[in-house]
Enzyme design. Structure first.
Site, mmCIF file in Angstrom:
data_model
loop_
_atom_site.group_PDB
_atom_site.id
_atom_site.type_symbol
_atom_site.label_atom_id
_atom_site.label_comp_id
_atom_site.label_asym_id
_atom_site.label_seq_id
_atom_site.Cartn_x
_atom_site.Cartn_y
_atom_site.Cartn_z
ATOM 1 N N ASP A 98 0.865 -1.182 0.000
ATOM 2 C CA ASP A 98 0.000 0.000 0.000
ATOM 3 C C ASP A 98 0.905 1.236 0.000
ATOM 4 O OD1 ASP A 98 -3.262 0.128 1.424
ATOM 5 O OD2 ASP A 98 -2.224 1.755 0.351
ATOM 6 N N ASP A 206 -2.798 4.993 -2.479
ATOM 7 C CA ASP A 206 -3.816 5.633 -1.646
ATOM 8 C C ASP A 206 -4.138 7.035 -2.148
ATOM 9 O OD1 ASP A 206 -5.172 5.304 1.053
ATOM 10 O OD2 ASP A 206 -4.169 7.212 1.345
ATOM 11 N N GLU A 265 -6.133 4.210 -6.005
ATOM 12 C CA GLU A 265 -7.401 4.468 -5.330
ATOM 13 C C GLU A 265 -7.791 5.898 -5.637
ATOM 14 O OE1 GLU A 265 -7.620 5.732 -1.438
ATOM 15 O OE2 GLU A 265 -9.548 4.825 -0.984
ATOM 16 N N HIS A 338 -11.284 -1.978 3.407
ATOM 17 C CA HIS A 338 -11.225 -1.604 4.836
ATOM 18 C C HIS A 338 -11.954 -0.291 5.125
ATOM 19 C CE1 HIS A 338 -8.160 0.585 2.755
ATOM 20 N NE2 HIS A 338 -8.030 1.382 3.786
ATOM 21 N N ASP A 339 -12.452 0.346 4.060
ATOM 22 C CA ASP A 339 -13.182 1.615 4.234
ATOM 23 C C ASP A 339 -14.678 1.453 4.032
ATOM 24 O OD1 ASP A 339 -10.654 3.505 2.411
ATOM 25 O OD2 ASP A 339 -10.812 3.061 4.564
HETATM 26 O O1 TEU Z 1 -9.205 6.348 1.724
HETATM 27 C C1 TEU Z 1 -9.543 7.538 1.034
HETATM 28 C C2 TEU Z 1 -10.974 7.593 0.971
HETATM 29 O O2 TEU Z 1 -11.568 7.679 -0.067
HETATM 30 C C3 TEU Z 1 -11.645 7.388 2.261
HETATM 31 O O3 TEU Z 1 -11.461 8.593 2.989
HETATM 32 C C4 TEU Z 1 -13.059 7.153 2.000
HETATM 33 O O4 TEU Z 1 -13.509 8.160 1.128
HETATM 34 C C5 TEU Z 1 -13.764 7.262 3.284
HETATM 35 O O5 TEU Z 1 -13.091 6.441 4.162
HETATM 36 C C6 TEU Z 1 -15.167 6.863 3.043
HETATM 37 O O6 TEU Z 1 -15.917 7.916 3.474
HETATM 38 C C7 TEU Z 1 -7.820 6.113 1.822
HETATM 39 C C8 TEU Z 1 -7.641 4.892 2.715
HETATM 40 O O7 TEU Z 1 -8.247 3.759 2.088
HETATM 41 C C9 TEU Z 1 -8.289 5.206 4.040
HETATM 42 O O8 TEU Z 1 -8.284 4.068 4.891
HETATM 43 C C10 TEU Z 1 -7.527 6.348 4.671
HETATM 44 O O9 TEU Z 1 -8.188 6.736 5.868
HETATM 45 C C11 TEU Z 1 -7.439 7.567 3.737
HETATM 46 O O10 TEU Z 1 -7.159 7.244 2.383
HETATM 47 C C12 TEU Z 1 -6.315 8.474 4.185
HETATM 48 O O11 TEU Z 1 -5.089 7.782 3.961
#
Ligand code: TEU
Ligand code: CA
Length: 566
Positions: A98, A206, A265, A338-339
């Protein structure tokens, strides 16, 4: 489109903190992954995407990195890492790391130096700006612009020592790197090459579509009732994004690109943008994570403001992306990460029809044109979690939203908790459910976040040798992708596009066609195929409901998936 190895690959995402704890501290670790490599090999996945394991204060569970070239002791050592990498490679699996380079941790030495003085040579490695003229530093409105953070509040934090603010699109402990500065880019590329030279097989990047900002950082419209606005028009797909990604490709992957998988992403990316990002001739990325389908159940107020997404909504979104990237480019295919909340609770039925709906949703996703991603526990049909109170949650985004909504905006705690139970990222972050042992077999200690109480019914041990399990069905889908060129390379055509219950499509390569028919509702569905005669001698390839009506009878049971070929 030349056949790239990742056209027939399936990726498995591991969120290490919640995967398996080997040393009894309640937190997952690298050795815990090593101890479960057989699970991954048995499932048949080709690539593991490992969420961050680098040194971090863990403000955002490792997406706040303080040393890109160190393994956080919480997760283990470089010896553990090397053993994991060797173990994956020995089993024919690849490892994608990542890459979090839109921002670092505020404890990264780069930021510590940058913040040490306005004259420090690294000052321009981050976005520092003076307060808005005429307003006392620290007062609301003194921030250099009116952008909000994804984690509530302003996107700016005041550094009292210098009287300047720094930009953080996420937490104040995640300052944004200034990619306008070639020294920043050089340092990132050097770090990426260091990991590739260690033998890793690519990167998940990310929020990589945020790295180019409009340098003037203009103000935006602020929705009435809100304190800050959405700066996305000025940091999403900024003016130099393609230049930066092409430069990264040249400096890191060129000459060896066929070895690696790169996935960006990209919250908010459009299919038109994705055509540019993933067109192999442009030498930028192999694929992107788009968010259109996982934003469908967000109401006007955003992710915490729920609206029901229909089957037609899902079909139109996936259909648009399949069509948009058919000629050039490539789709990533995912329901979970994970989000995101667990898909069987979100778009399926996590009660009586859990098995059927989990396998129906998996069928719809896995047989499309693109590279499928499985998030840890999805292969078991893991569900959202019955969190009781705010103290059950751990995620910074969730906790910040609760305190802003309840403490600042006066919302009802019960209403906010209901939204958190449905949508919080913590739904994806409870321990993987391995067995009926205490804490789902994840740890012998108290886990950092509770295990879902339903681990007594939903766990890997109960499914491993059950041919009718969700796990067995995922194995079959992965095996089908490996065996069937029409799935990895064939064209995609939506069928019954306006049917309100059935998500159906064909995959065709040469004279080989597969028809995927999935009832994505809990009610029986009737249908008539426009070219029924062509399928009269079709062969059943896969179904999630053995013994249910077969093809040609014009109806599907609730949540029934049928895959047939001719
Ligand atoms: O996620 C970015 C992102 O799109 C998230 O903020 C998502 O929009 C949100 O969680 C849903 O509302 C990436 C990573 O996957 C996330 O875990 C991190 O918190 C974020 O970036 C910052 O690194
Ligand atoms: Ca541990």
């Amino acid at each position: 489109m030349s056949d790239k190895w990742w056209h027939s690959a399936v990726v498995y995402q591991i969120y290490p903190r919640s995967f398996a704890d080997s040393n009894g501290d309640g937190i997952g670790d690298l050795r815990g992954i090593i101890e479960h490599l057989d699970h991954l090999e048995d499932l048949g996945v080709d690539v593991v995407w490992l969420s961050p394991i680098y040194a971090s204060p863990h403000d955002d569970n490792g997406y706040d990195i303080s040393d890109y070239q160190a393994i956080d002791p919480l997760f283990g050592t470089f010896d553990d890492f090397d053993e994991l990498l060797a173990g994956l490679h020995a089993r024919g699996m690849k490892l994608v790391m990542d890459l979090v380079v839109n921002h670092t941790s505020d404890e990264h030495p780069w930021f510590v130096e940058s913040a040490s003085s306005t004259q420090n040579p690294k000052r321009d490695w981050y976005w520092w700006r003076s307060p808005r003229a005429g307003i006392a530093p620290g007062a609301h409105g003194a921030e250099p612009n009116n952008w909000g953070s994804f984690f509530s509040g302003s996107a700016w934090k005041l550094d009292p020592a210098s009287g300047e603010y720094y930009l953080h699109l996420f937490s104040p402990k995640q300052p944004d790197l200034n990619w306008e500065n070639p020294e920043v880019r050089d340092a990132v590329y050097a770090m990426m090459n260091w990991w590739l030279d260690r033998g890793v097989d690519g990167f998940r990047m990310d929020v990589i579509n945020f790295i180019s900002k409009v340098p003037s950082l203009p103000d935006v419209e602020v929705v009435p009732g809100h304190l800050f606005g959405d700066g996305y028009p000025y940091f999403g797909q900024g003016p130099r994004i393609h230049e930066f990604l092409h430069e990264m490709h040249d400096r890191v992957f060129a000459g060896r690109e066929d070895r690696y998988l790169t996935v960006g992403e990209m919250p908010g990316v459009t299919v038109e943008d994705a055509q540019l990002f993933t067109d192999q001739d442009r030498a930028e990325l192999d694929m992107v994570f788009q968010f259109e389908h996982v934003d469908l159940d967000h109401g006007p107020g955003g992710k915490w403001d729920h609206r029901d997404a229909s089957v037609l909504d899902l079909k139109r979104s996936f259909g648009k992306w399949q069509k948009g990237l058919a000629a050039a480019g490539w789709n990533s295919l995912y329901w979970n990460n994970h989000d995101q909340p667990r898909v069987v609770s979100r778009f399926g039925d996590d009660g009586a029809a859990r098995h059927q709906s989990a396998t129906a949703l998996a069928t719809v996703l896995h047989l499309q044109r693109g590279t499928p991603y499985i998030y840890q526990g999805e292969e078991l049909g893991m569900t959202n979690v019955p969190f009781q109170g705010i103290s059950d949650f751990r995620d910074i985004e969730t906790l910040n939203h609760y305190s802003e909504a309840v403490d600042v905006l006066g919302a009802s705690p019960a209403q906010v908790l209901a939204a958190l139970r449905r949508t919080s990222r913590d739904n994806a972050r409870t321990p993987v459910q391995w067995s009926t042992d205490a804490n789902a077999g994840f740890t012998t200690a108290t886990p950092w976040i509770q295990a879902n109480p339903n681990y007594t019914e939903i766990n890997a041990a109960a499914q491993r040798d059950d041919p009718s399990s969700v796990l067995a069905y995922y194995r079959a889908l992965i095996d089908l992708r490996h065996r069937e060129p029409a799935i990895s390379e064939g064209s995609f055509e939506m069928v019954l596009p306006e049917h309100p219950q059935i998500f159906a499509y064909t995959r065709t390569l040469g004279d080989r066609s597969l028809l995927v028919l999935v009832n994505l509702t809990g009610e029986p569905a009737e249908y008539g195929l426009p070219d029924a005669a062509e399928w009269v001698d079709a062969r059943l390839v896969l179904t999630n409901l053995p013994g249910a009506p077969a093809i040609g009878e014009g109806h599907l049971a609730p949540w029934q998936a049928l895959v047939i070929s001719r």
